[in-house]
Scaffold this motif. Sequence first.
Motif, PDB file in Angstrom:
ATOM      1  N   THR A  33       0.840  -1.206   0.000  1.00  0.00           N
ATOM      2  CA  THR A  33       0.000   0.000   0.000  1.00  0.00           C
ATOM      3  C   THR A  33       0.871   1.250   0.000  1.00  0.00           C
ATOM      4  N   VAL A  34       1.910   1.239   0.809  1.00  0.00           N
ATOM      5  CA  VAL A  34       2.833   2.377   0.873  1.00  0.00           C
ATOM      6  C   VAL A  34       3.564   2.525  -0.457  1.00  0.00           C
ATOM      7  N   LEU A  35       3.995   1.402  -1.012  1.00  0.00           N
ATOM      8  CA  LEU A  35       4.690   1.430  -2.301  1.00  0.00           C
ATOM      9  C   LEU A  35       3.778   1.971  -3.399  1.00  0.00           C
ATOM     10  N   LEU A  47       4.366   5.435  -5.458  1.00  0.00           N
ATOM     11  CA  LEU A  47       4.411   5.410  -6.919  1.00  0.00           C
ATOM     12  C   LEU A  47       3.376   6.374  -7.507  1.00  0.00           C
ATOM     13  N   ALA A  48       2.184   6.384  -6.954  1.00  0.00           N
ATOM     14  CA  ALA A  48       1.138   7.296  -7.425  1.00  0.00           C
ATOM     15  C   ALA A  48       1.521   8.754  -7.182  1.00  0.00           C
ATOM     16  N   GLN A  49       2.166   9.007  -6.025  1.00  0.00           N
ATOM     17  CA  GLN A  49       2.623  10.368  -5.731  1.00  0.00           C
ATOM     18  C   GLN A  49       3.599  10.860  -6.780  1.00  0.00           C
ATOM     19  N   PHE A  50       4.440   9.977  -7.263  1.00  0.00           N
ATOM     20  CA  PHE A  50       5.425  10.362  -8.272  1.00  0.00           C
ATOM     21  C   PHE A  50       4.820  10.358  -9.676  1.00  0.00           C
ATOM     22  N   LEU A  51       4.114   9.302 -10.022  1.00  0.00           N
ATOM     23  CA  LEU A  51       3.654   9.120 -11.392  1.00  0.00           C
ATOM     24  C   LEU A  51       2.615  10.153 -11.831  1.00  0.00           C
ATOM     25  N   GLY A  52       1.676  10.478 -10.978  1.00  0.00           N
ATOM     26  CA  GLY A  52       0.636  11.443 -11.349  1.00  0.00           C
ATOM     27  C   GLY A  52       1.214  12.774 -11.798  1.00  0.00           C
ATOM     28  N   PRO A  53       1.942  13.467 -10.941  1.00  0.00           N
ATOM     29  CA  PRO A  53       2.495  14.749 -11.362  1.00  0.00           C
ATOM     30  C   PRO A  53       3.594  14.613 -12.416  1.00  0.00           C
ATOM     31  N   ALA A  54       4.327  13.498 -12.409  1.00  0.00           N
ATOM     32  CA  ALA A  54       5.395  13.326 -13.401  1.00  0.00           C
ATOM     33  C   ALA A  54       4.820  13.313 -14.819  1.00  0.00           C
ATOM     34  N   LEU A  55       3.698  12.649 -14.997  1.00  0.00           N
ATOM     35  CA  LEU A  55       3.075  12.620 -16.325  1.00  0.00           C
ATOM     36  C   LEU A  55       2.645  14.015 -16.766  1.00  0.00           C
ATOM     37  N   VAL A  56       2.141  14.801 -15.830  1.00  0.00           N
ATOM     38  CA  VAL A  56       1.776  16.187 -16.150  1.00  0.00           C
ATOM     39  C   VAL A  56       3.022  16.995 -16.489  1.00  0.00           C
ATOM     40  N   GLY A  74       6.124  16.870   3.691  1.00  0.00           N
ATOM     41  CA  GLY A  74       6.513  15.486   3.923  1.00  0.00           C
ATOM     42  C   GLY A  74       6.103  14.546   2.809  1.00  0.00           C
ATOM     43  N   LEU A  75       6.021  15.066   1.600  1.00  0.00           N
ATOM     44  CA  LEU A  75       5.681  14.240   0.438  1.00  0.00           C
ATOM     45  C   LEU A  75       6.887  14.165  -0.498  1.00  0.00           C
ATOM     46  N   PRO A  76       7.897  13.409  -0.142  1.00  0.00           N
ATOM     47  CA  PRO A  76       9.136  13.425  -0.917  1.00  0.00           C
ATOM     48  C   PRO A  76       8.987  12.913  -2.347  1.00  0.00           C
ATOM     49  N   PHE A  77       8.158  11.900  -2.562  1.00  0.00           N
ATOM     50  CA  PHE A  77       7.999  11.373  -3.921  1.00  0.00           C
ATOM     51  C   PHE A  77       7.247  12.368  -4.796  1.00  0.00           C
ATOM     52  N   PHE A  78       6.215  12.978  -4.250  1.00  0.00           N
ATOM     53  CA  PHE A  78       5.476  14.015  -4.961  1.00  0.00           C
ATOM     54  C   PHE A  78       6.395  15.201  -5.242  1.00  0.00           C
ATOM     55  N   SER A  79       7.193  15.561  -4.244  1.00  0.00           N
ATOM     56  CA  SER A  79       8.132  16.663  -4.392  1.00  0.00           C
ATOM     57  C   SER A  79       9.163  16.380  -5.476  1.00  0.00           C
ATOM     58  N   LEU A  80       9.602  15.145  -5.598  1.00  0.00           N
ATOM     59  CA  LEU A  80      10.560  14.766  -6.632  1.00  0.00           C
ATOM     60  C   LEU A  80       9.960  14.955  -8.025  1.00  0.00           C
ATOM     61  N   ALA A  81       8.726  14.545  -8.205  1.00  0.00           N
ATOM     62  CA  ALA A  81       8.058  14.726  -9.497  1.00  0.00           C
ATOM     63  C   ALA A  81       7.885  16.205  -9.808  1.00  0.00           C
ATOM     64  N   VAL A  82       7.524  16.977  -8.810  1.00  0.00           N
ATOM     65  CA  VAL A  82       7.354  18.417  -8.996  1.00  0.00           C
ATOM     66  C   VAL A  82       8.707  19.065  -9.297  1.00  0.00           C
ATOM     67  N   ALA A  83       9.764  18.555  -8.700  1.00  0.00           N
ATOM     68  CA  ALA A  83      11.110  19.069  -8.982  1.00  0.00           C
ATOM     69  C   ALA A  83      11.509  18.781 -10.435  1.00  0.00           C
ATOM     70  N   CYS A  84      11.109  17.626 -10.951  1.00  0.00           N
ATOM     71  CA  CYS A  84      11.341  17.333 -12.378  1.00  0.00           C
ATOM     72  C   CYS A  84      10.630  18.376 -13.239  1.00  0.00           C
ATOM     73  N   GLY A  85       9.425  18.734 -12.839  1.00  0.00           N
ATOM     74  CA  GLY A  85       8.677  19.773 -13.548  1.00  0.00           C
ATOM     75  C   GLY A  85       9.369  21.118 -13.474  1.00  0.00           C
TER      76      GLY A  85
END
Length: 104
Positions: free
Chosen positions: A4-6, A10-19, A62-73
């Motif tokens: 569930t955590v994994l 993954l969703a935290q990263f993949l959602g914004p990364a695609l955008v 505290g959302l490091p995976f989401f933050s990583l995707a946003v940093a890619c943006g």
Amino acid sequence: MDTTVLTWNLAQFLGPALVEFSYIPQLARLYRMKHSHEISVWLPAFNLTGRAVNVALTWYAGLPFFSLAVACGFVLRAAFFGQVIYYRWKVVRLTQQRDVEIAI
């Protein structure tokens, strides 16, 4: 690691990364066309500033995976902003150079 955590990470990263990756075709198009006069400089400037704020806020929340995707943006938006500025400068420079050559 719990699946569930994994999945959530993954969703935290993949959602914004695609955008964020939607900027890649625009970067390629600008590179091929070599001009950006139809794009307002304010669009990428405000977009880049907003993305910088989002990176800081998501990291602080505290959302490091989401933050990583946003940093890619942020990186893609910085490249977009750089292209717009560069091609506008290049057009002005070429015009000035042409004017000098005609004057001679």
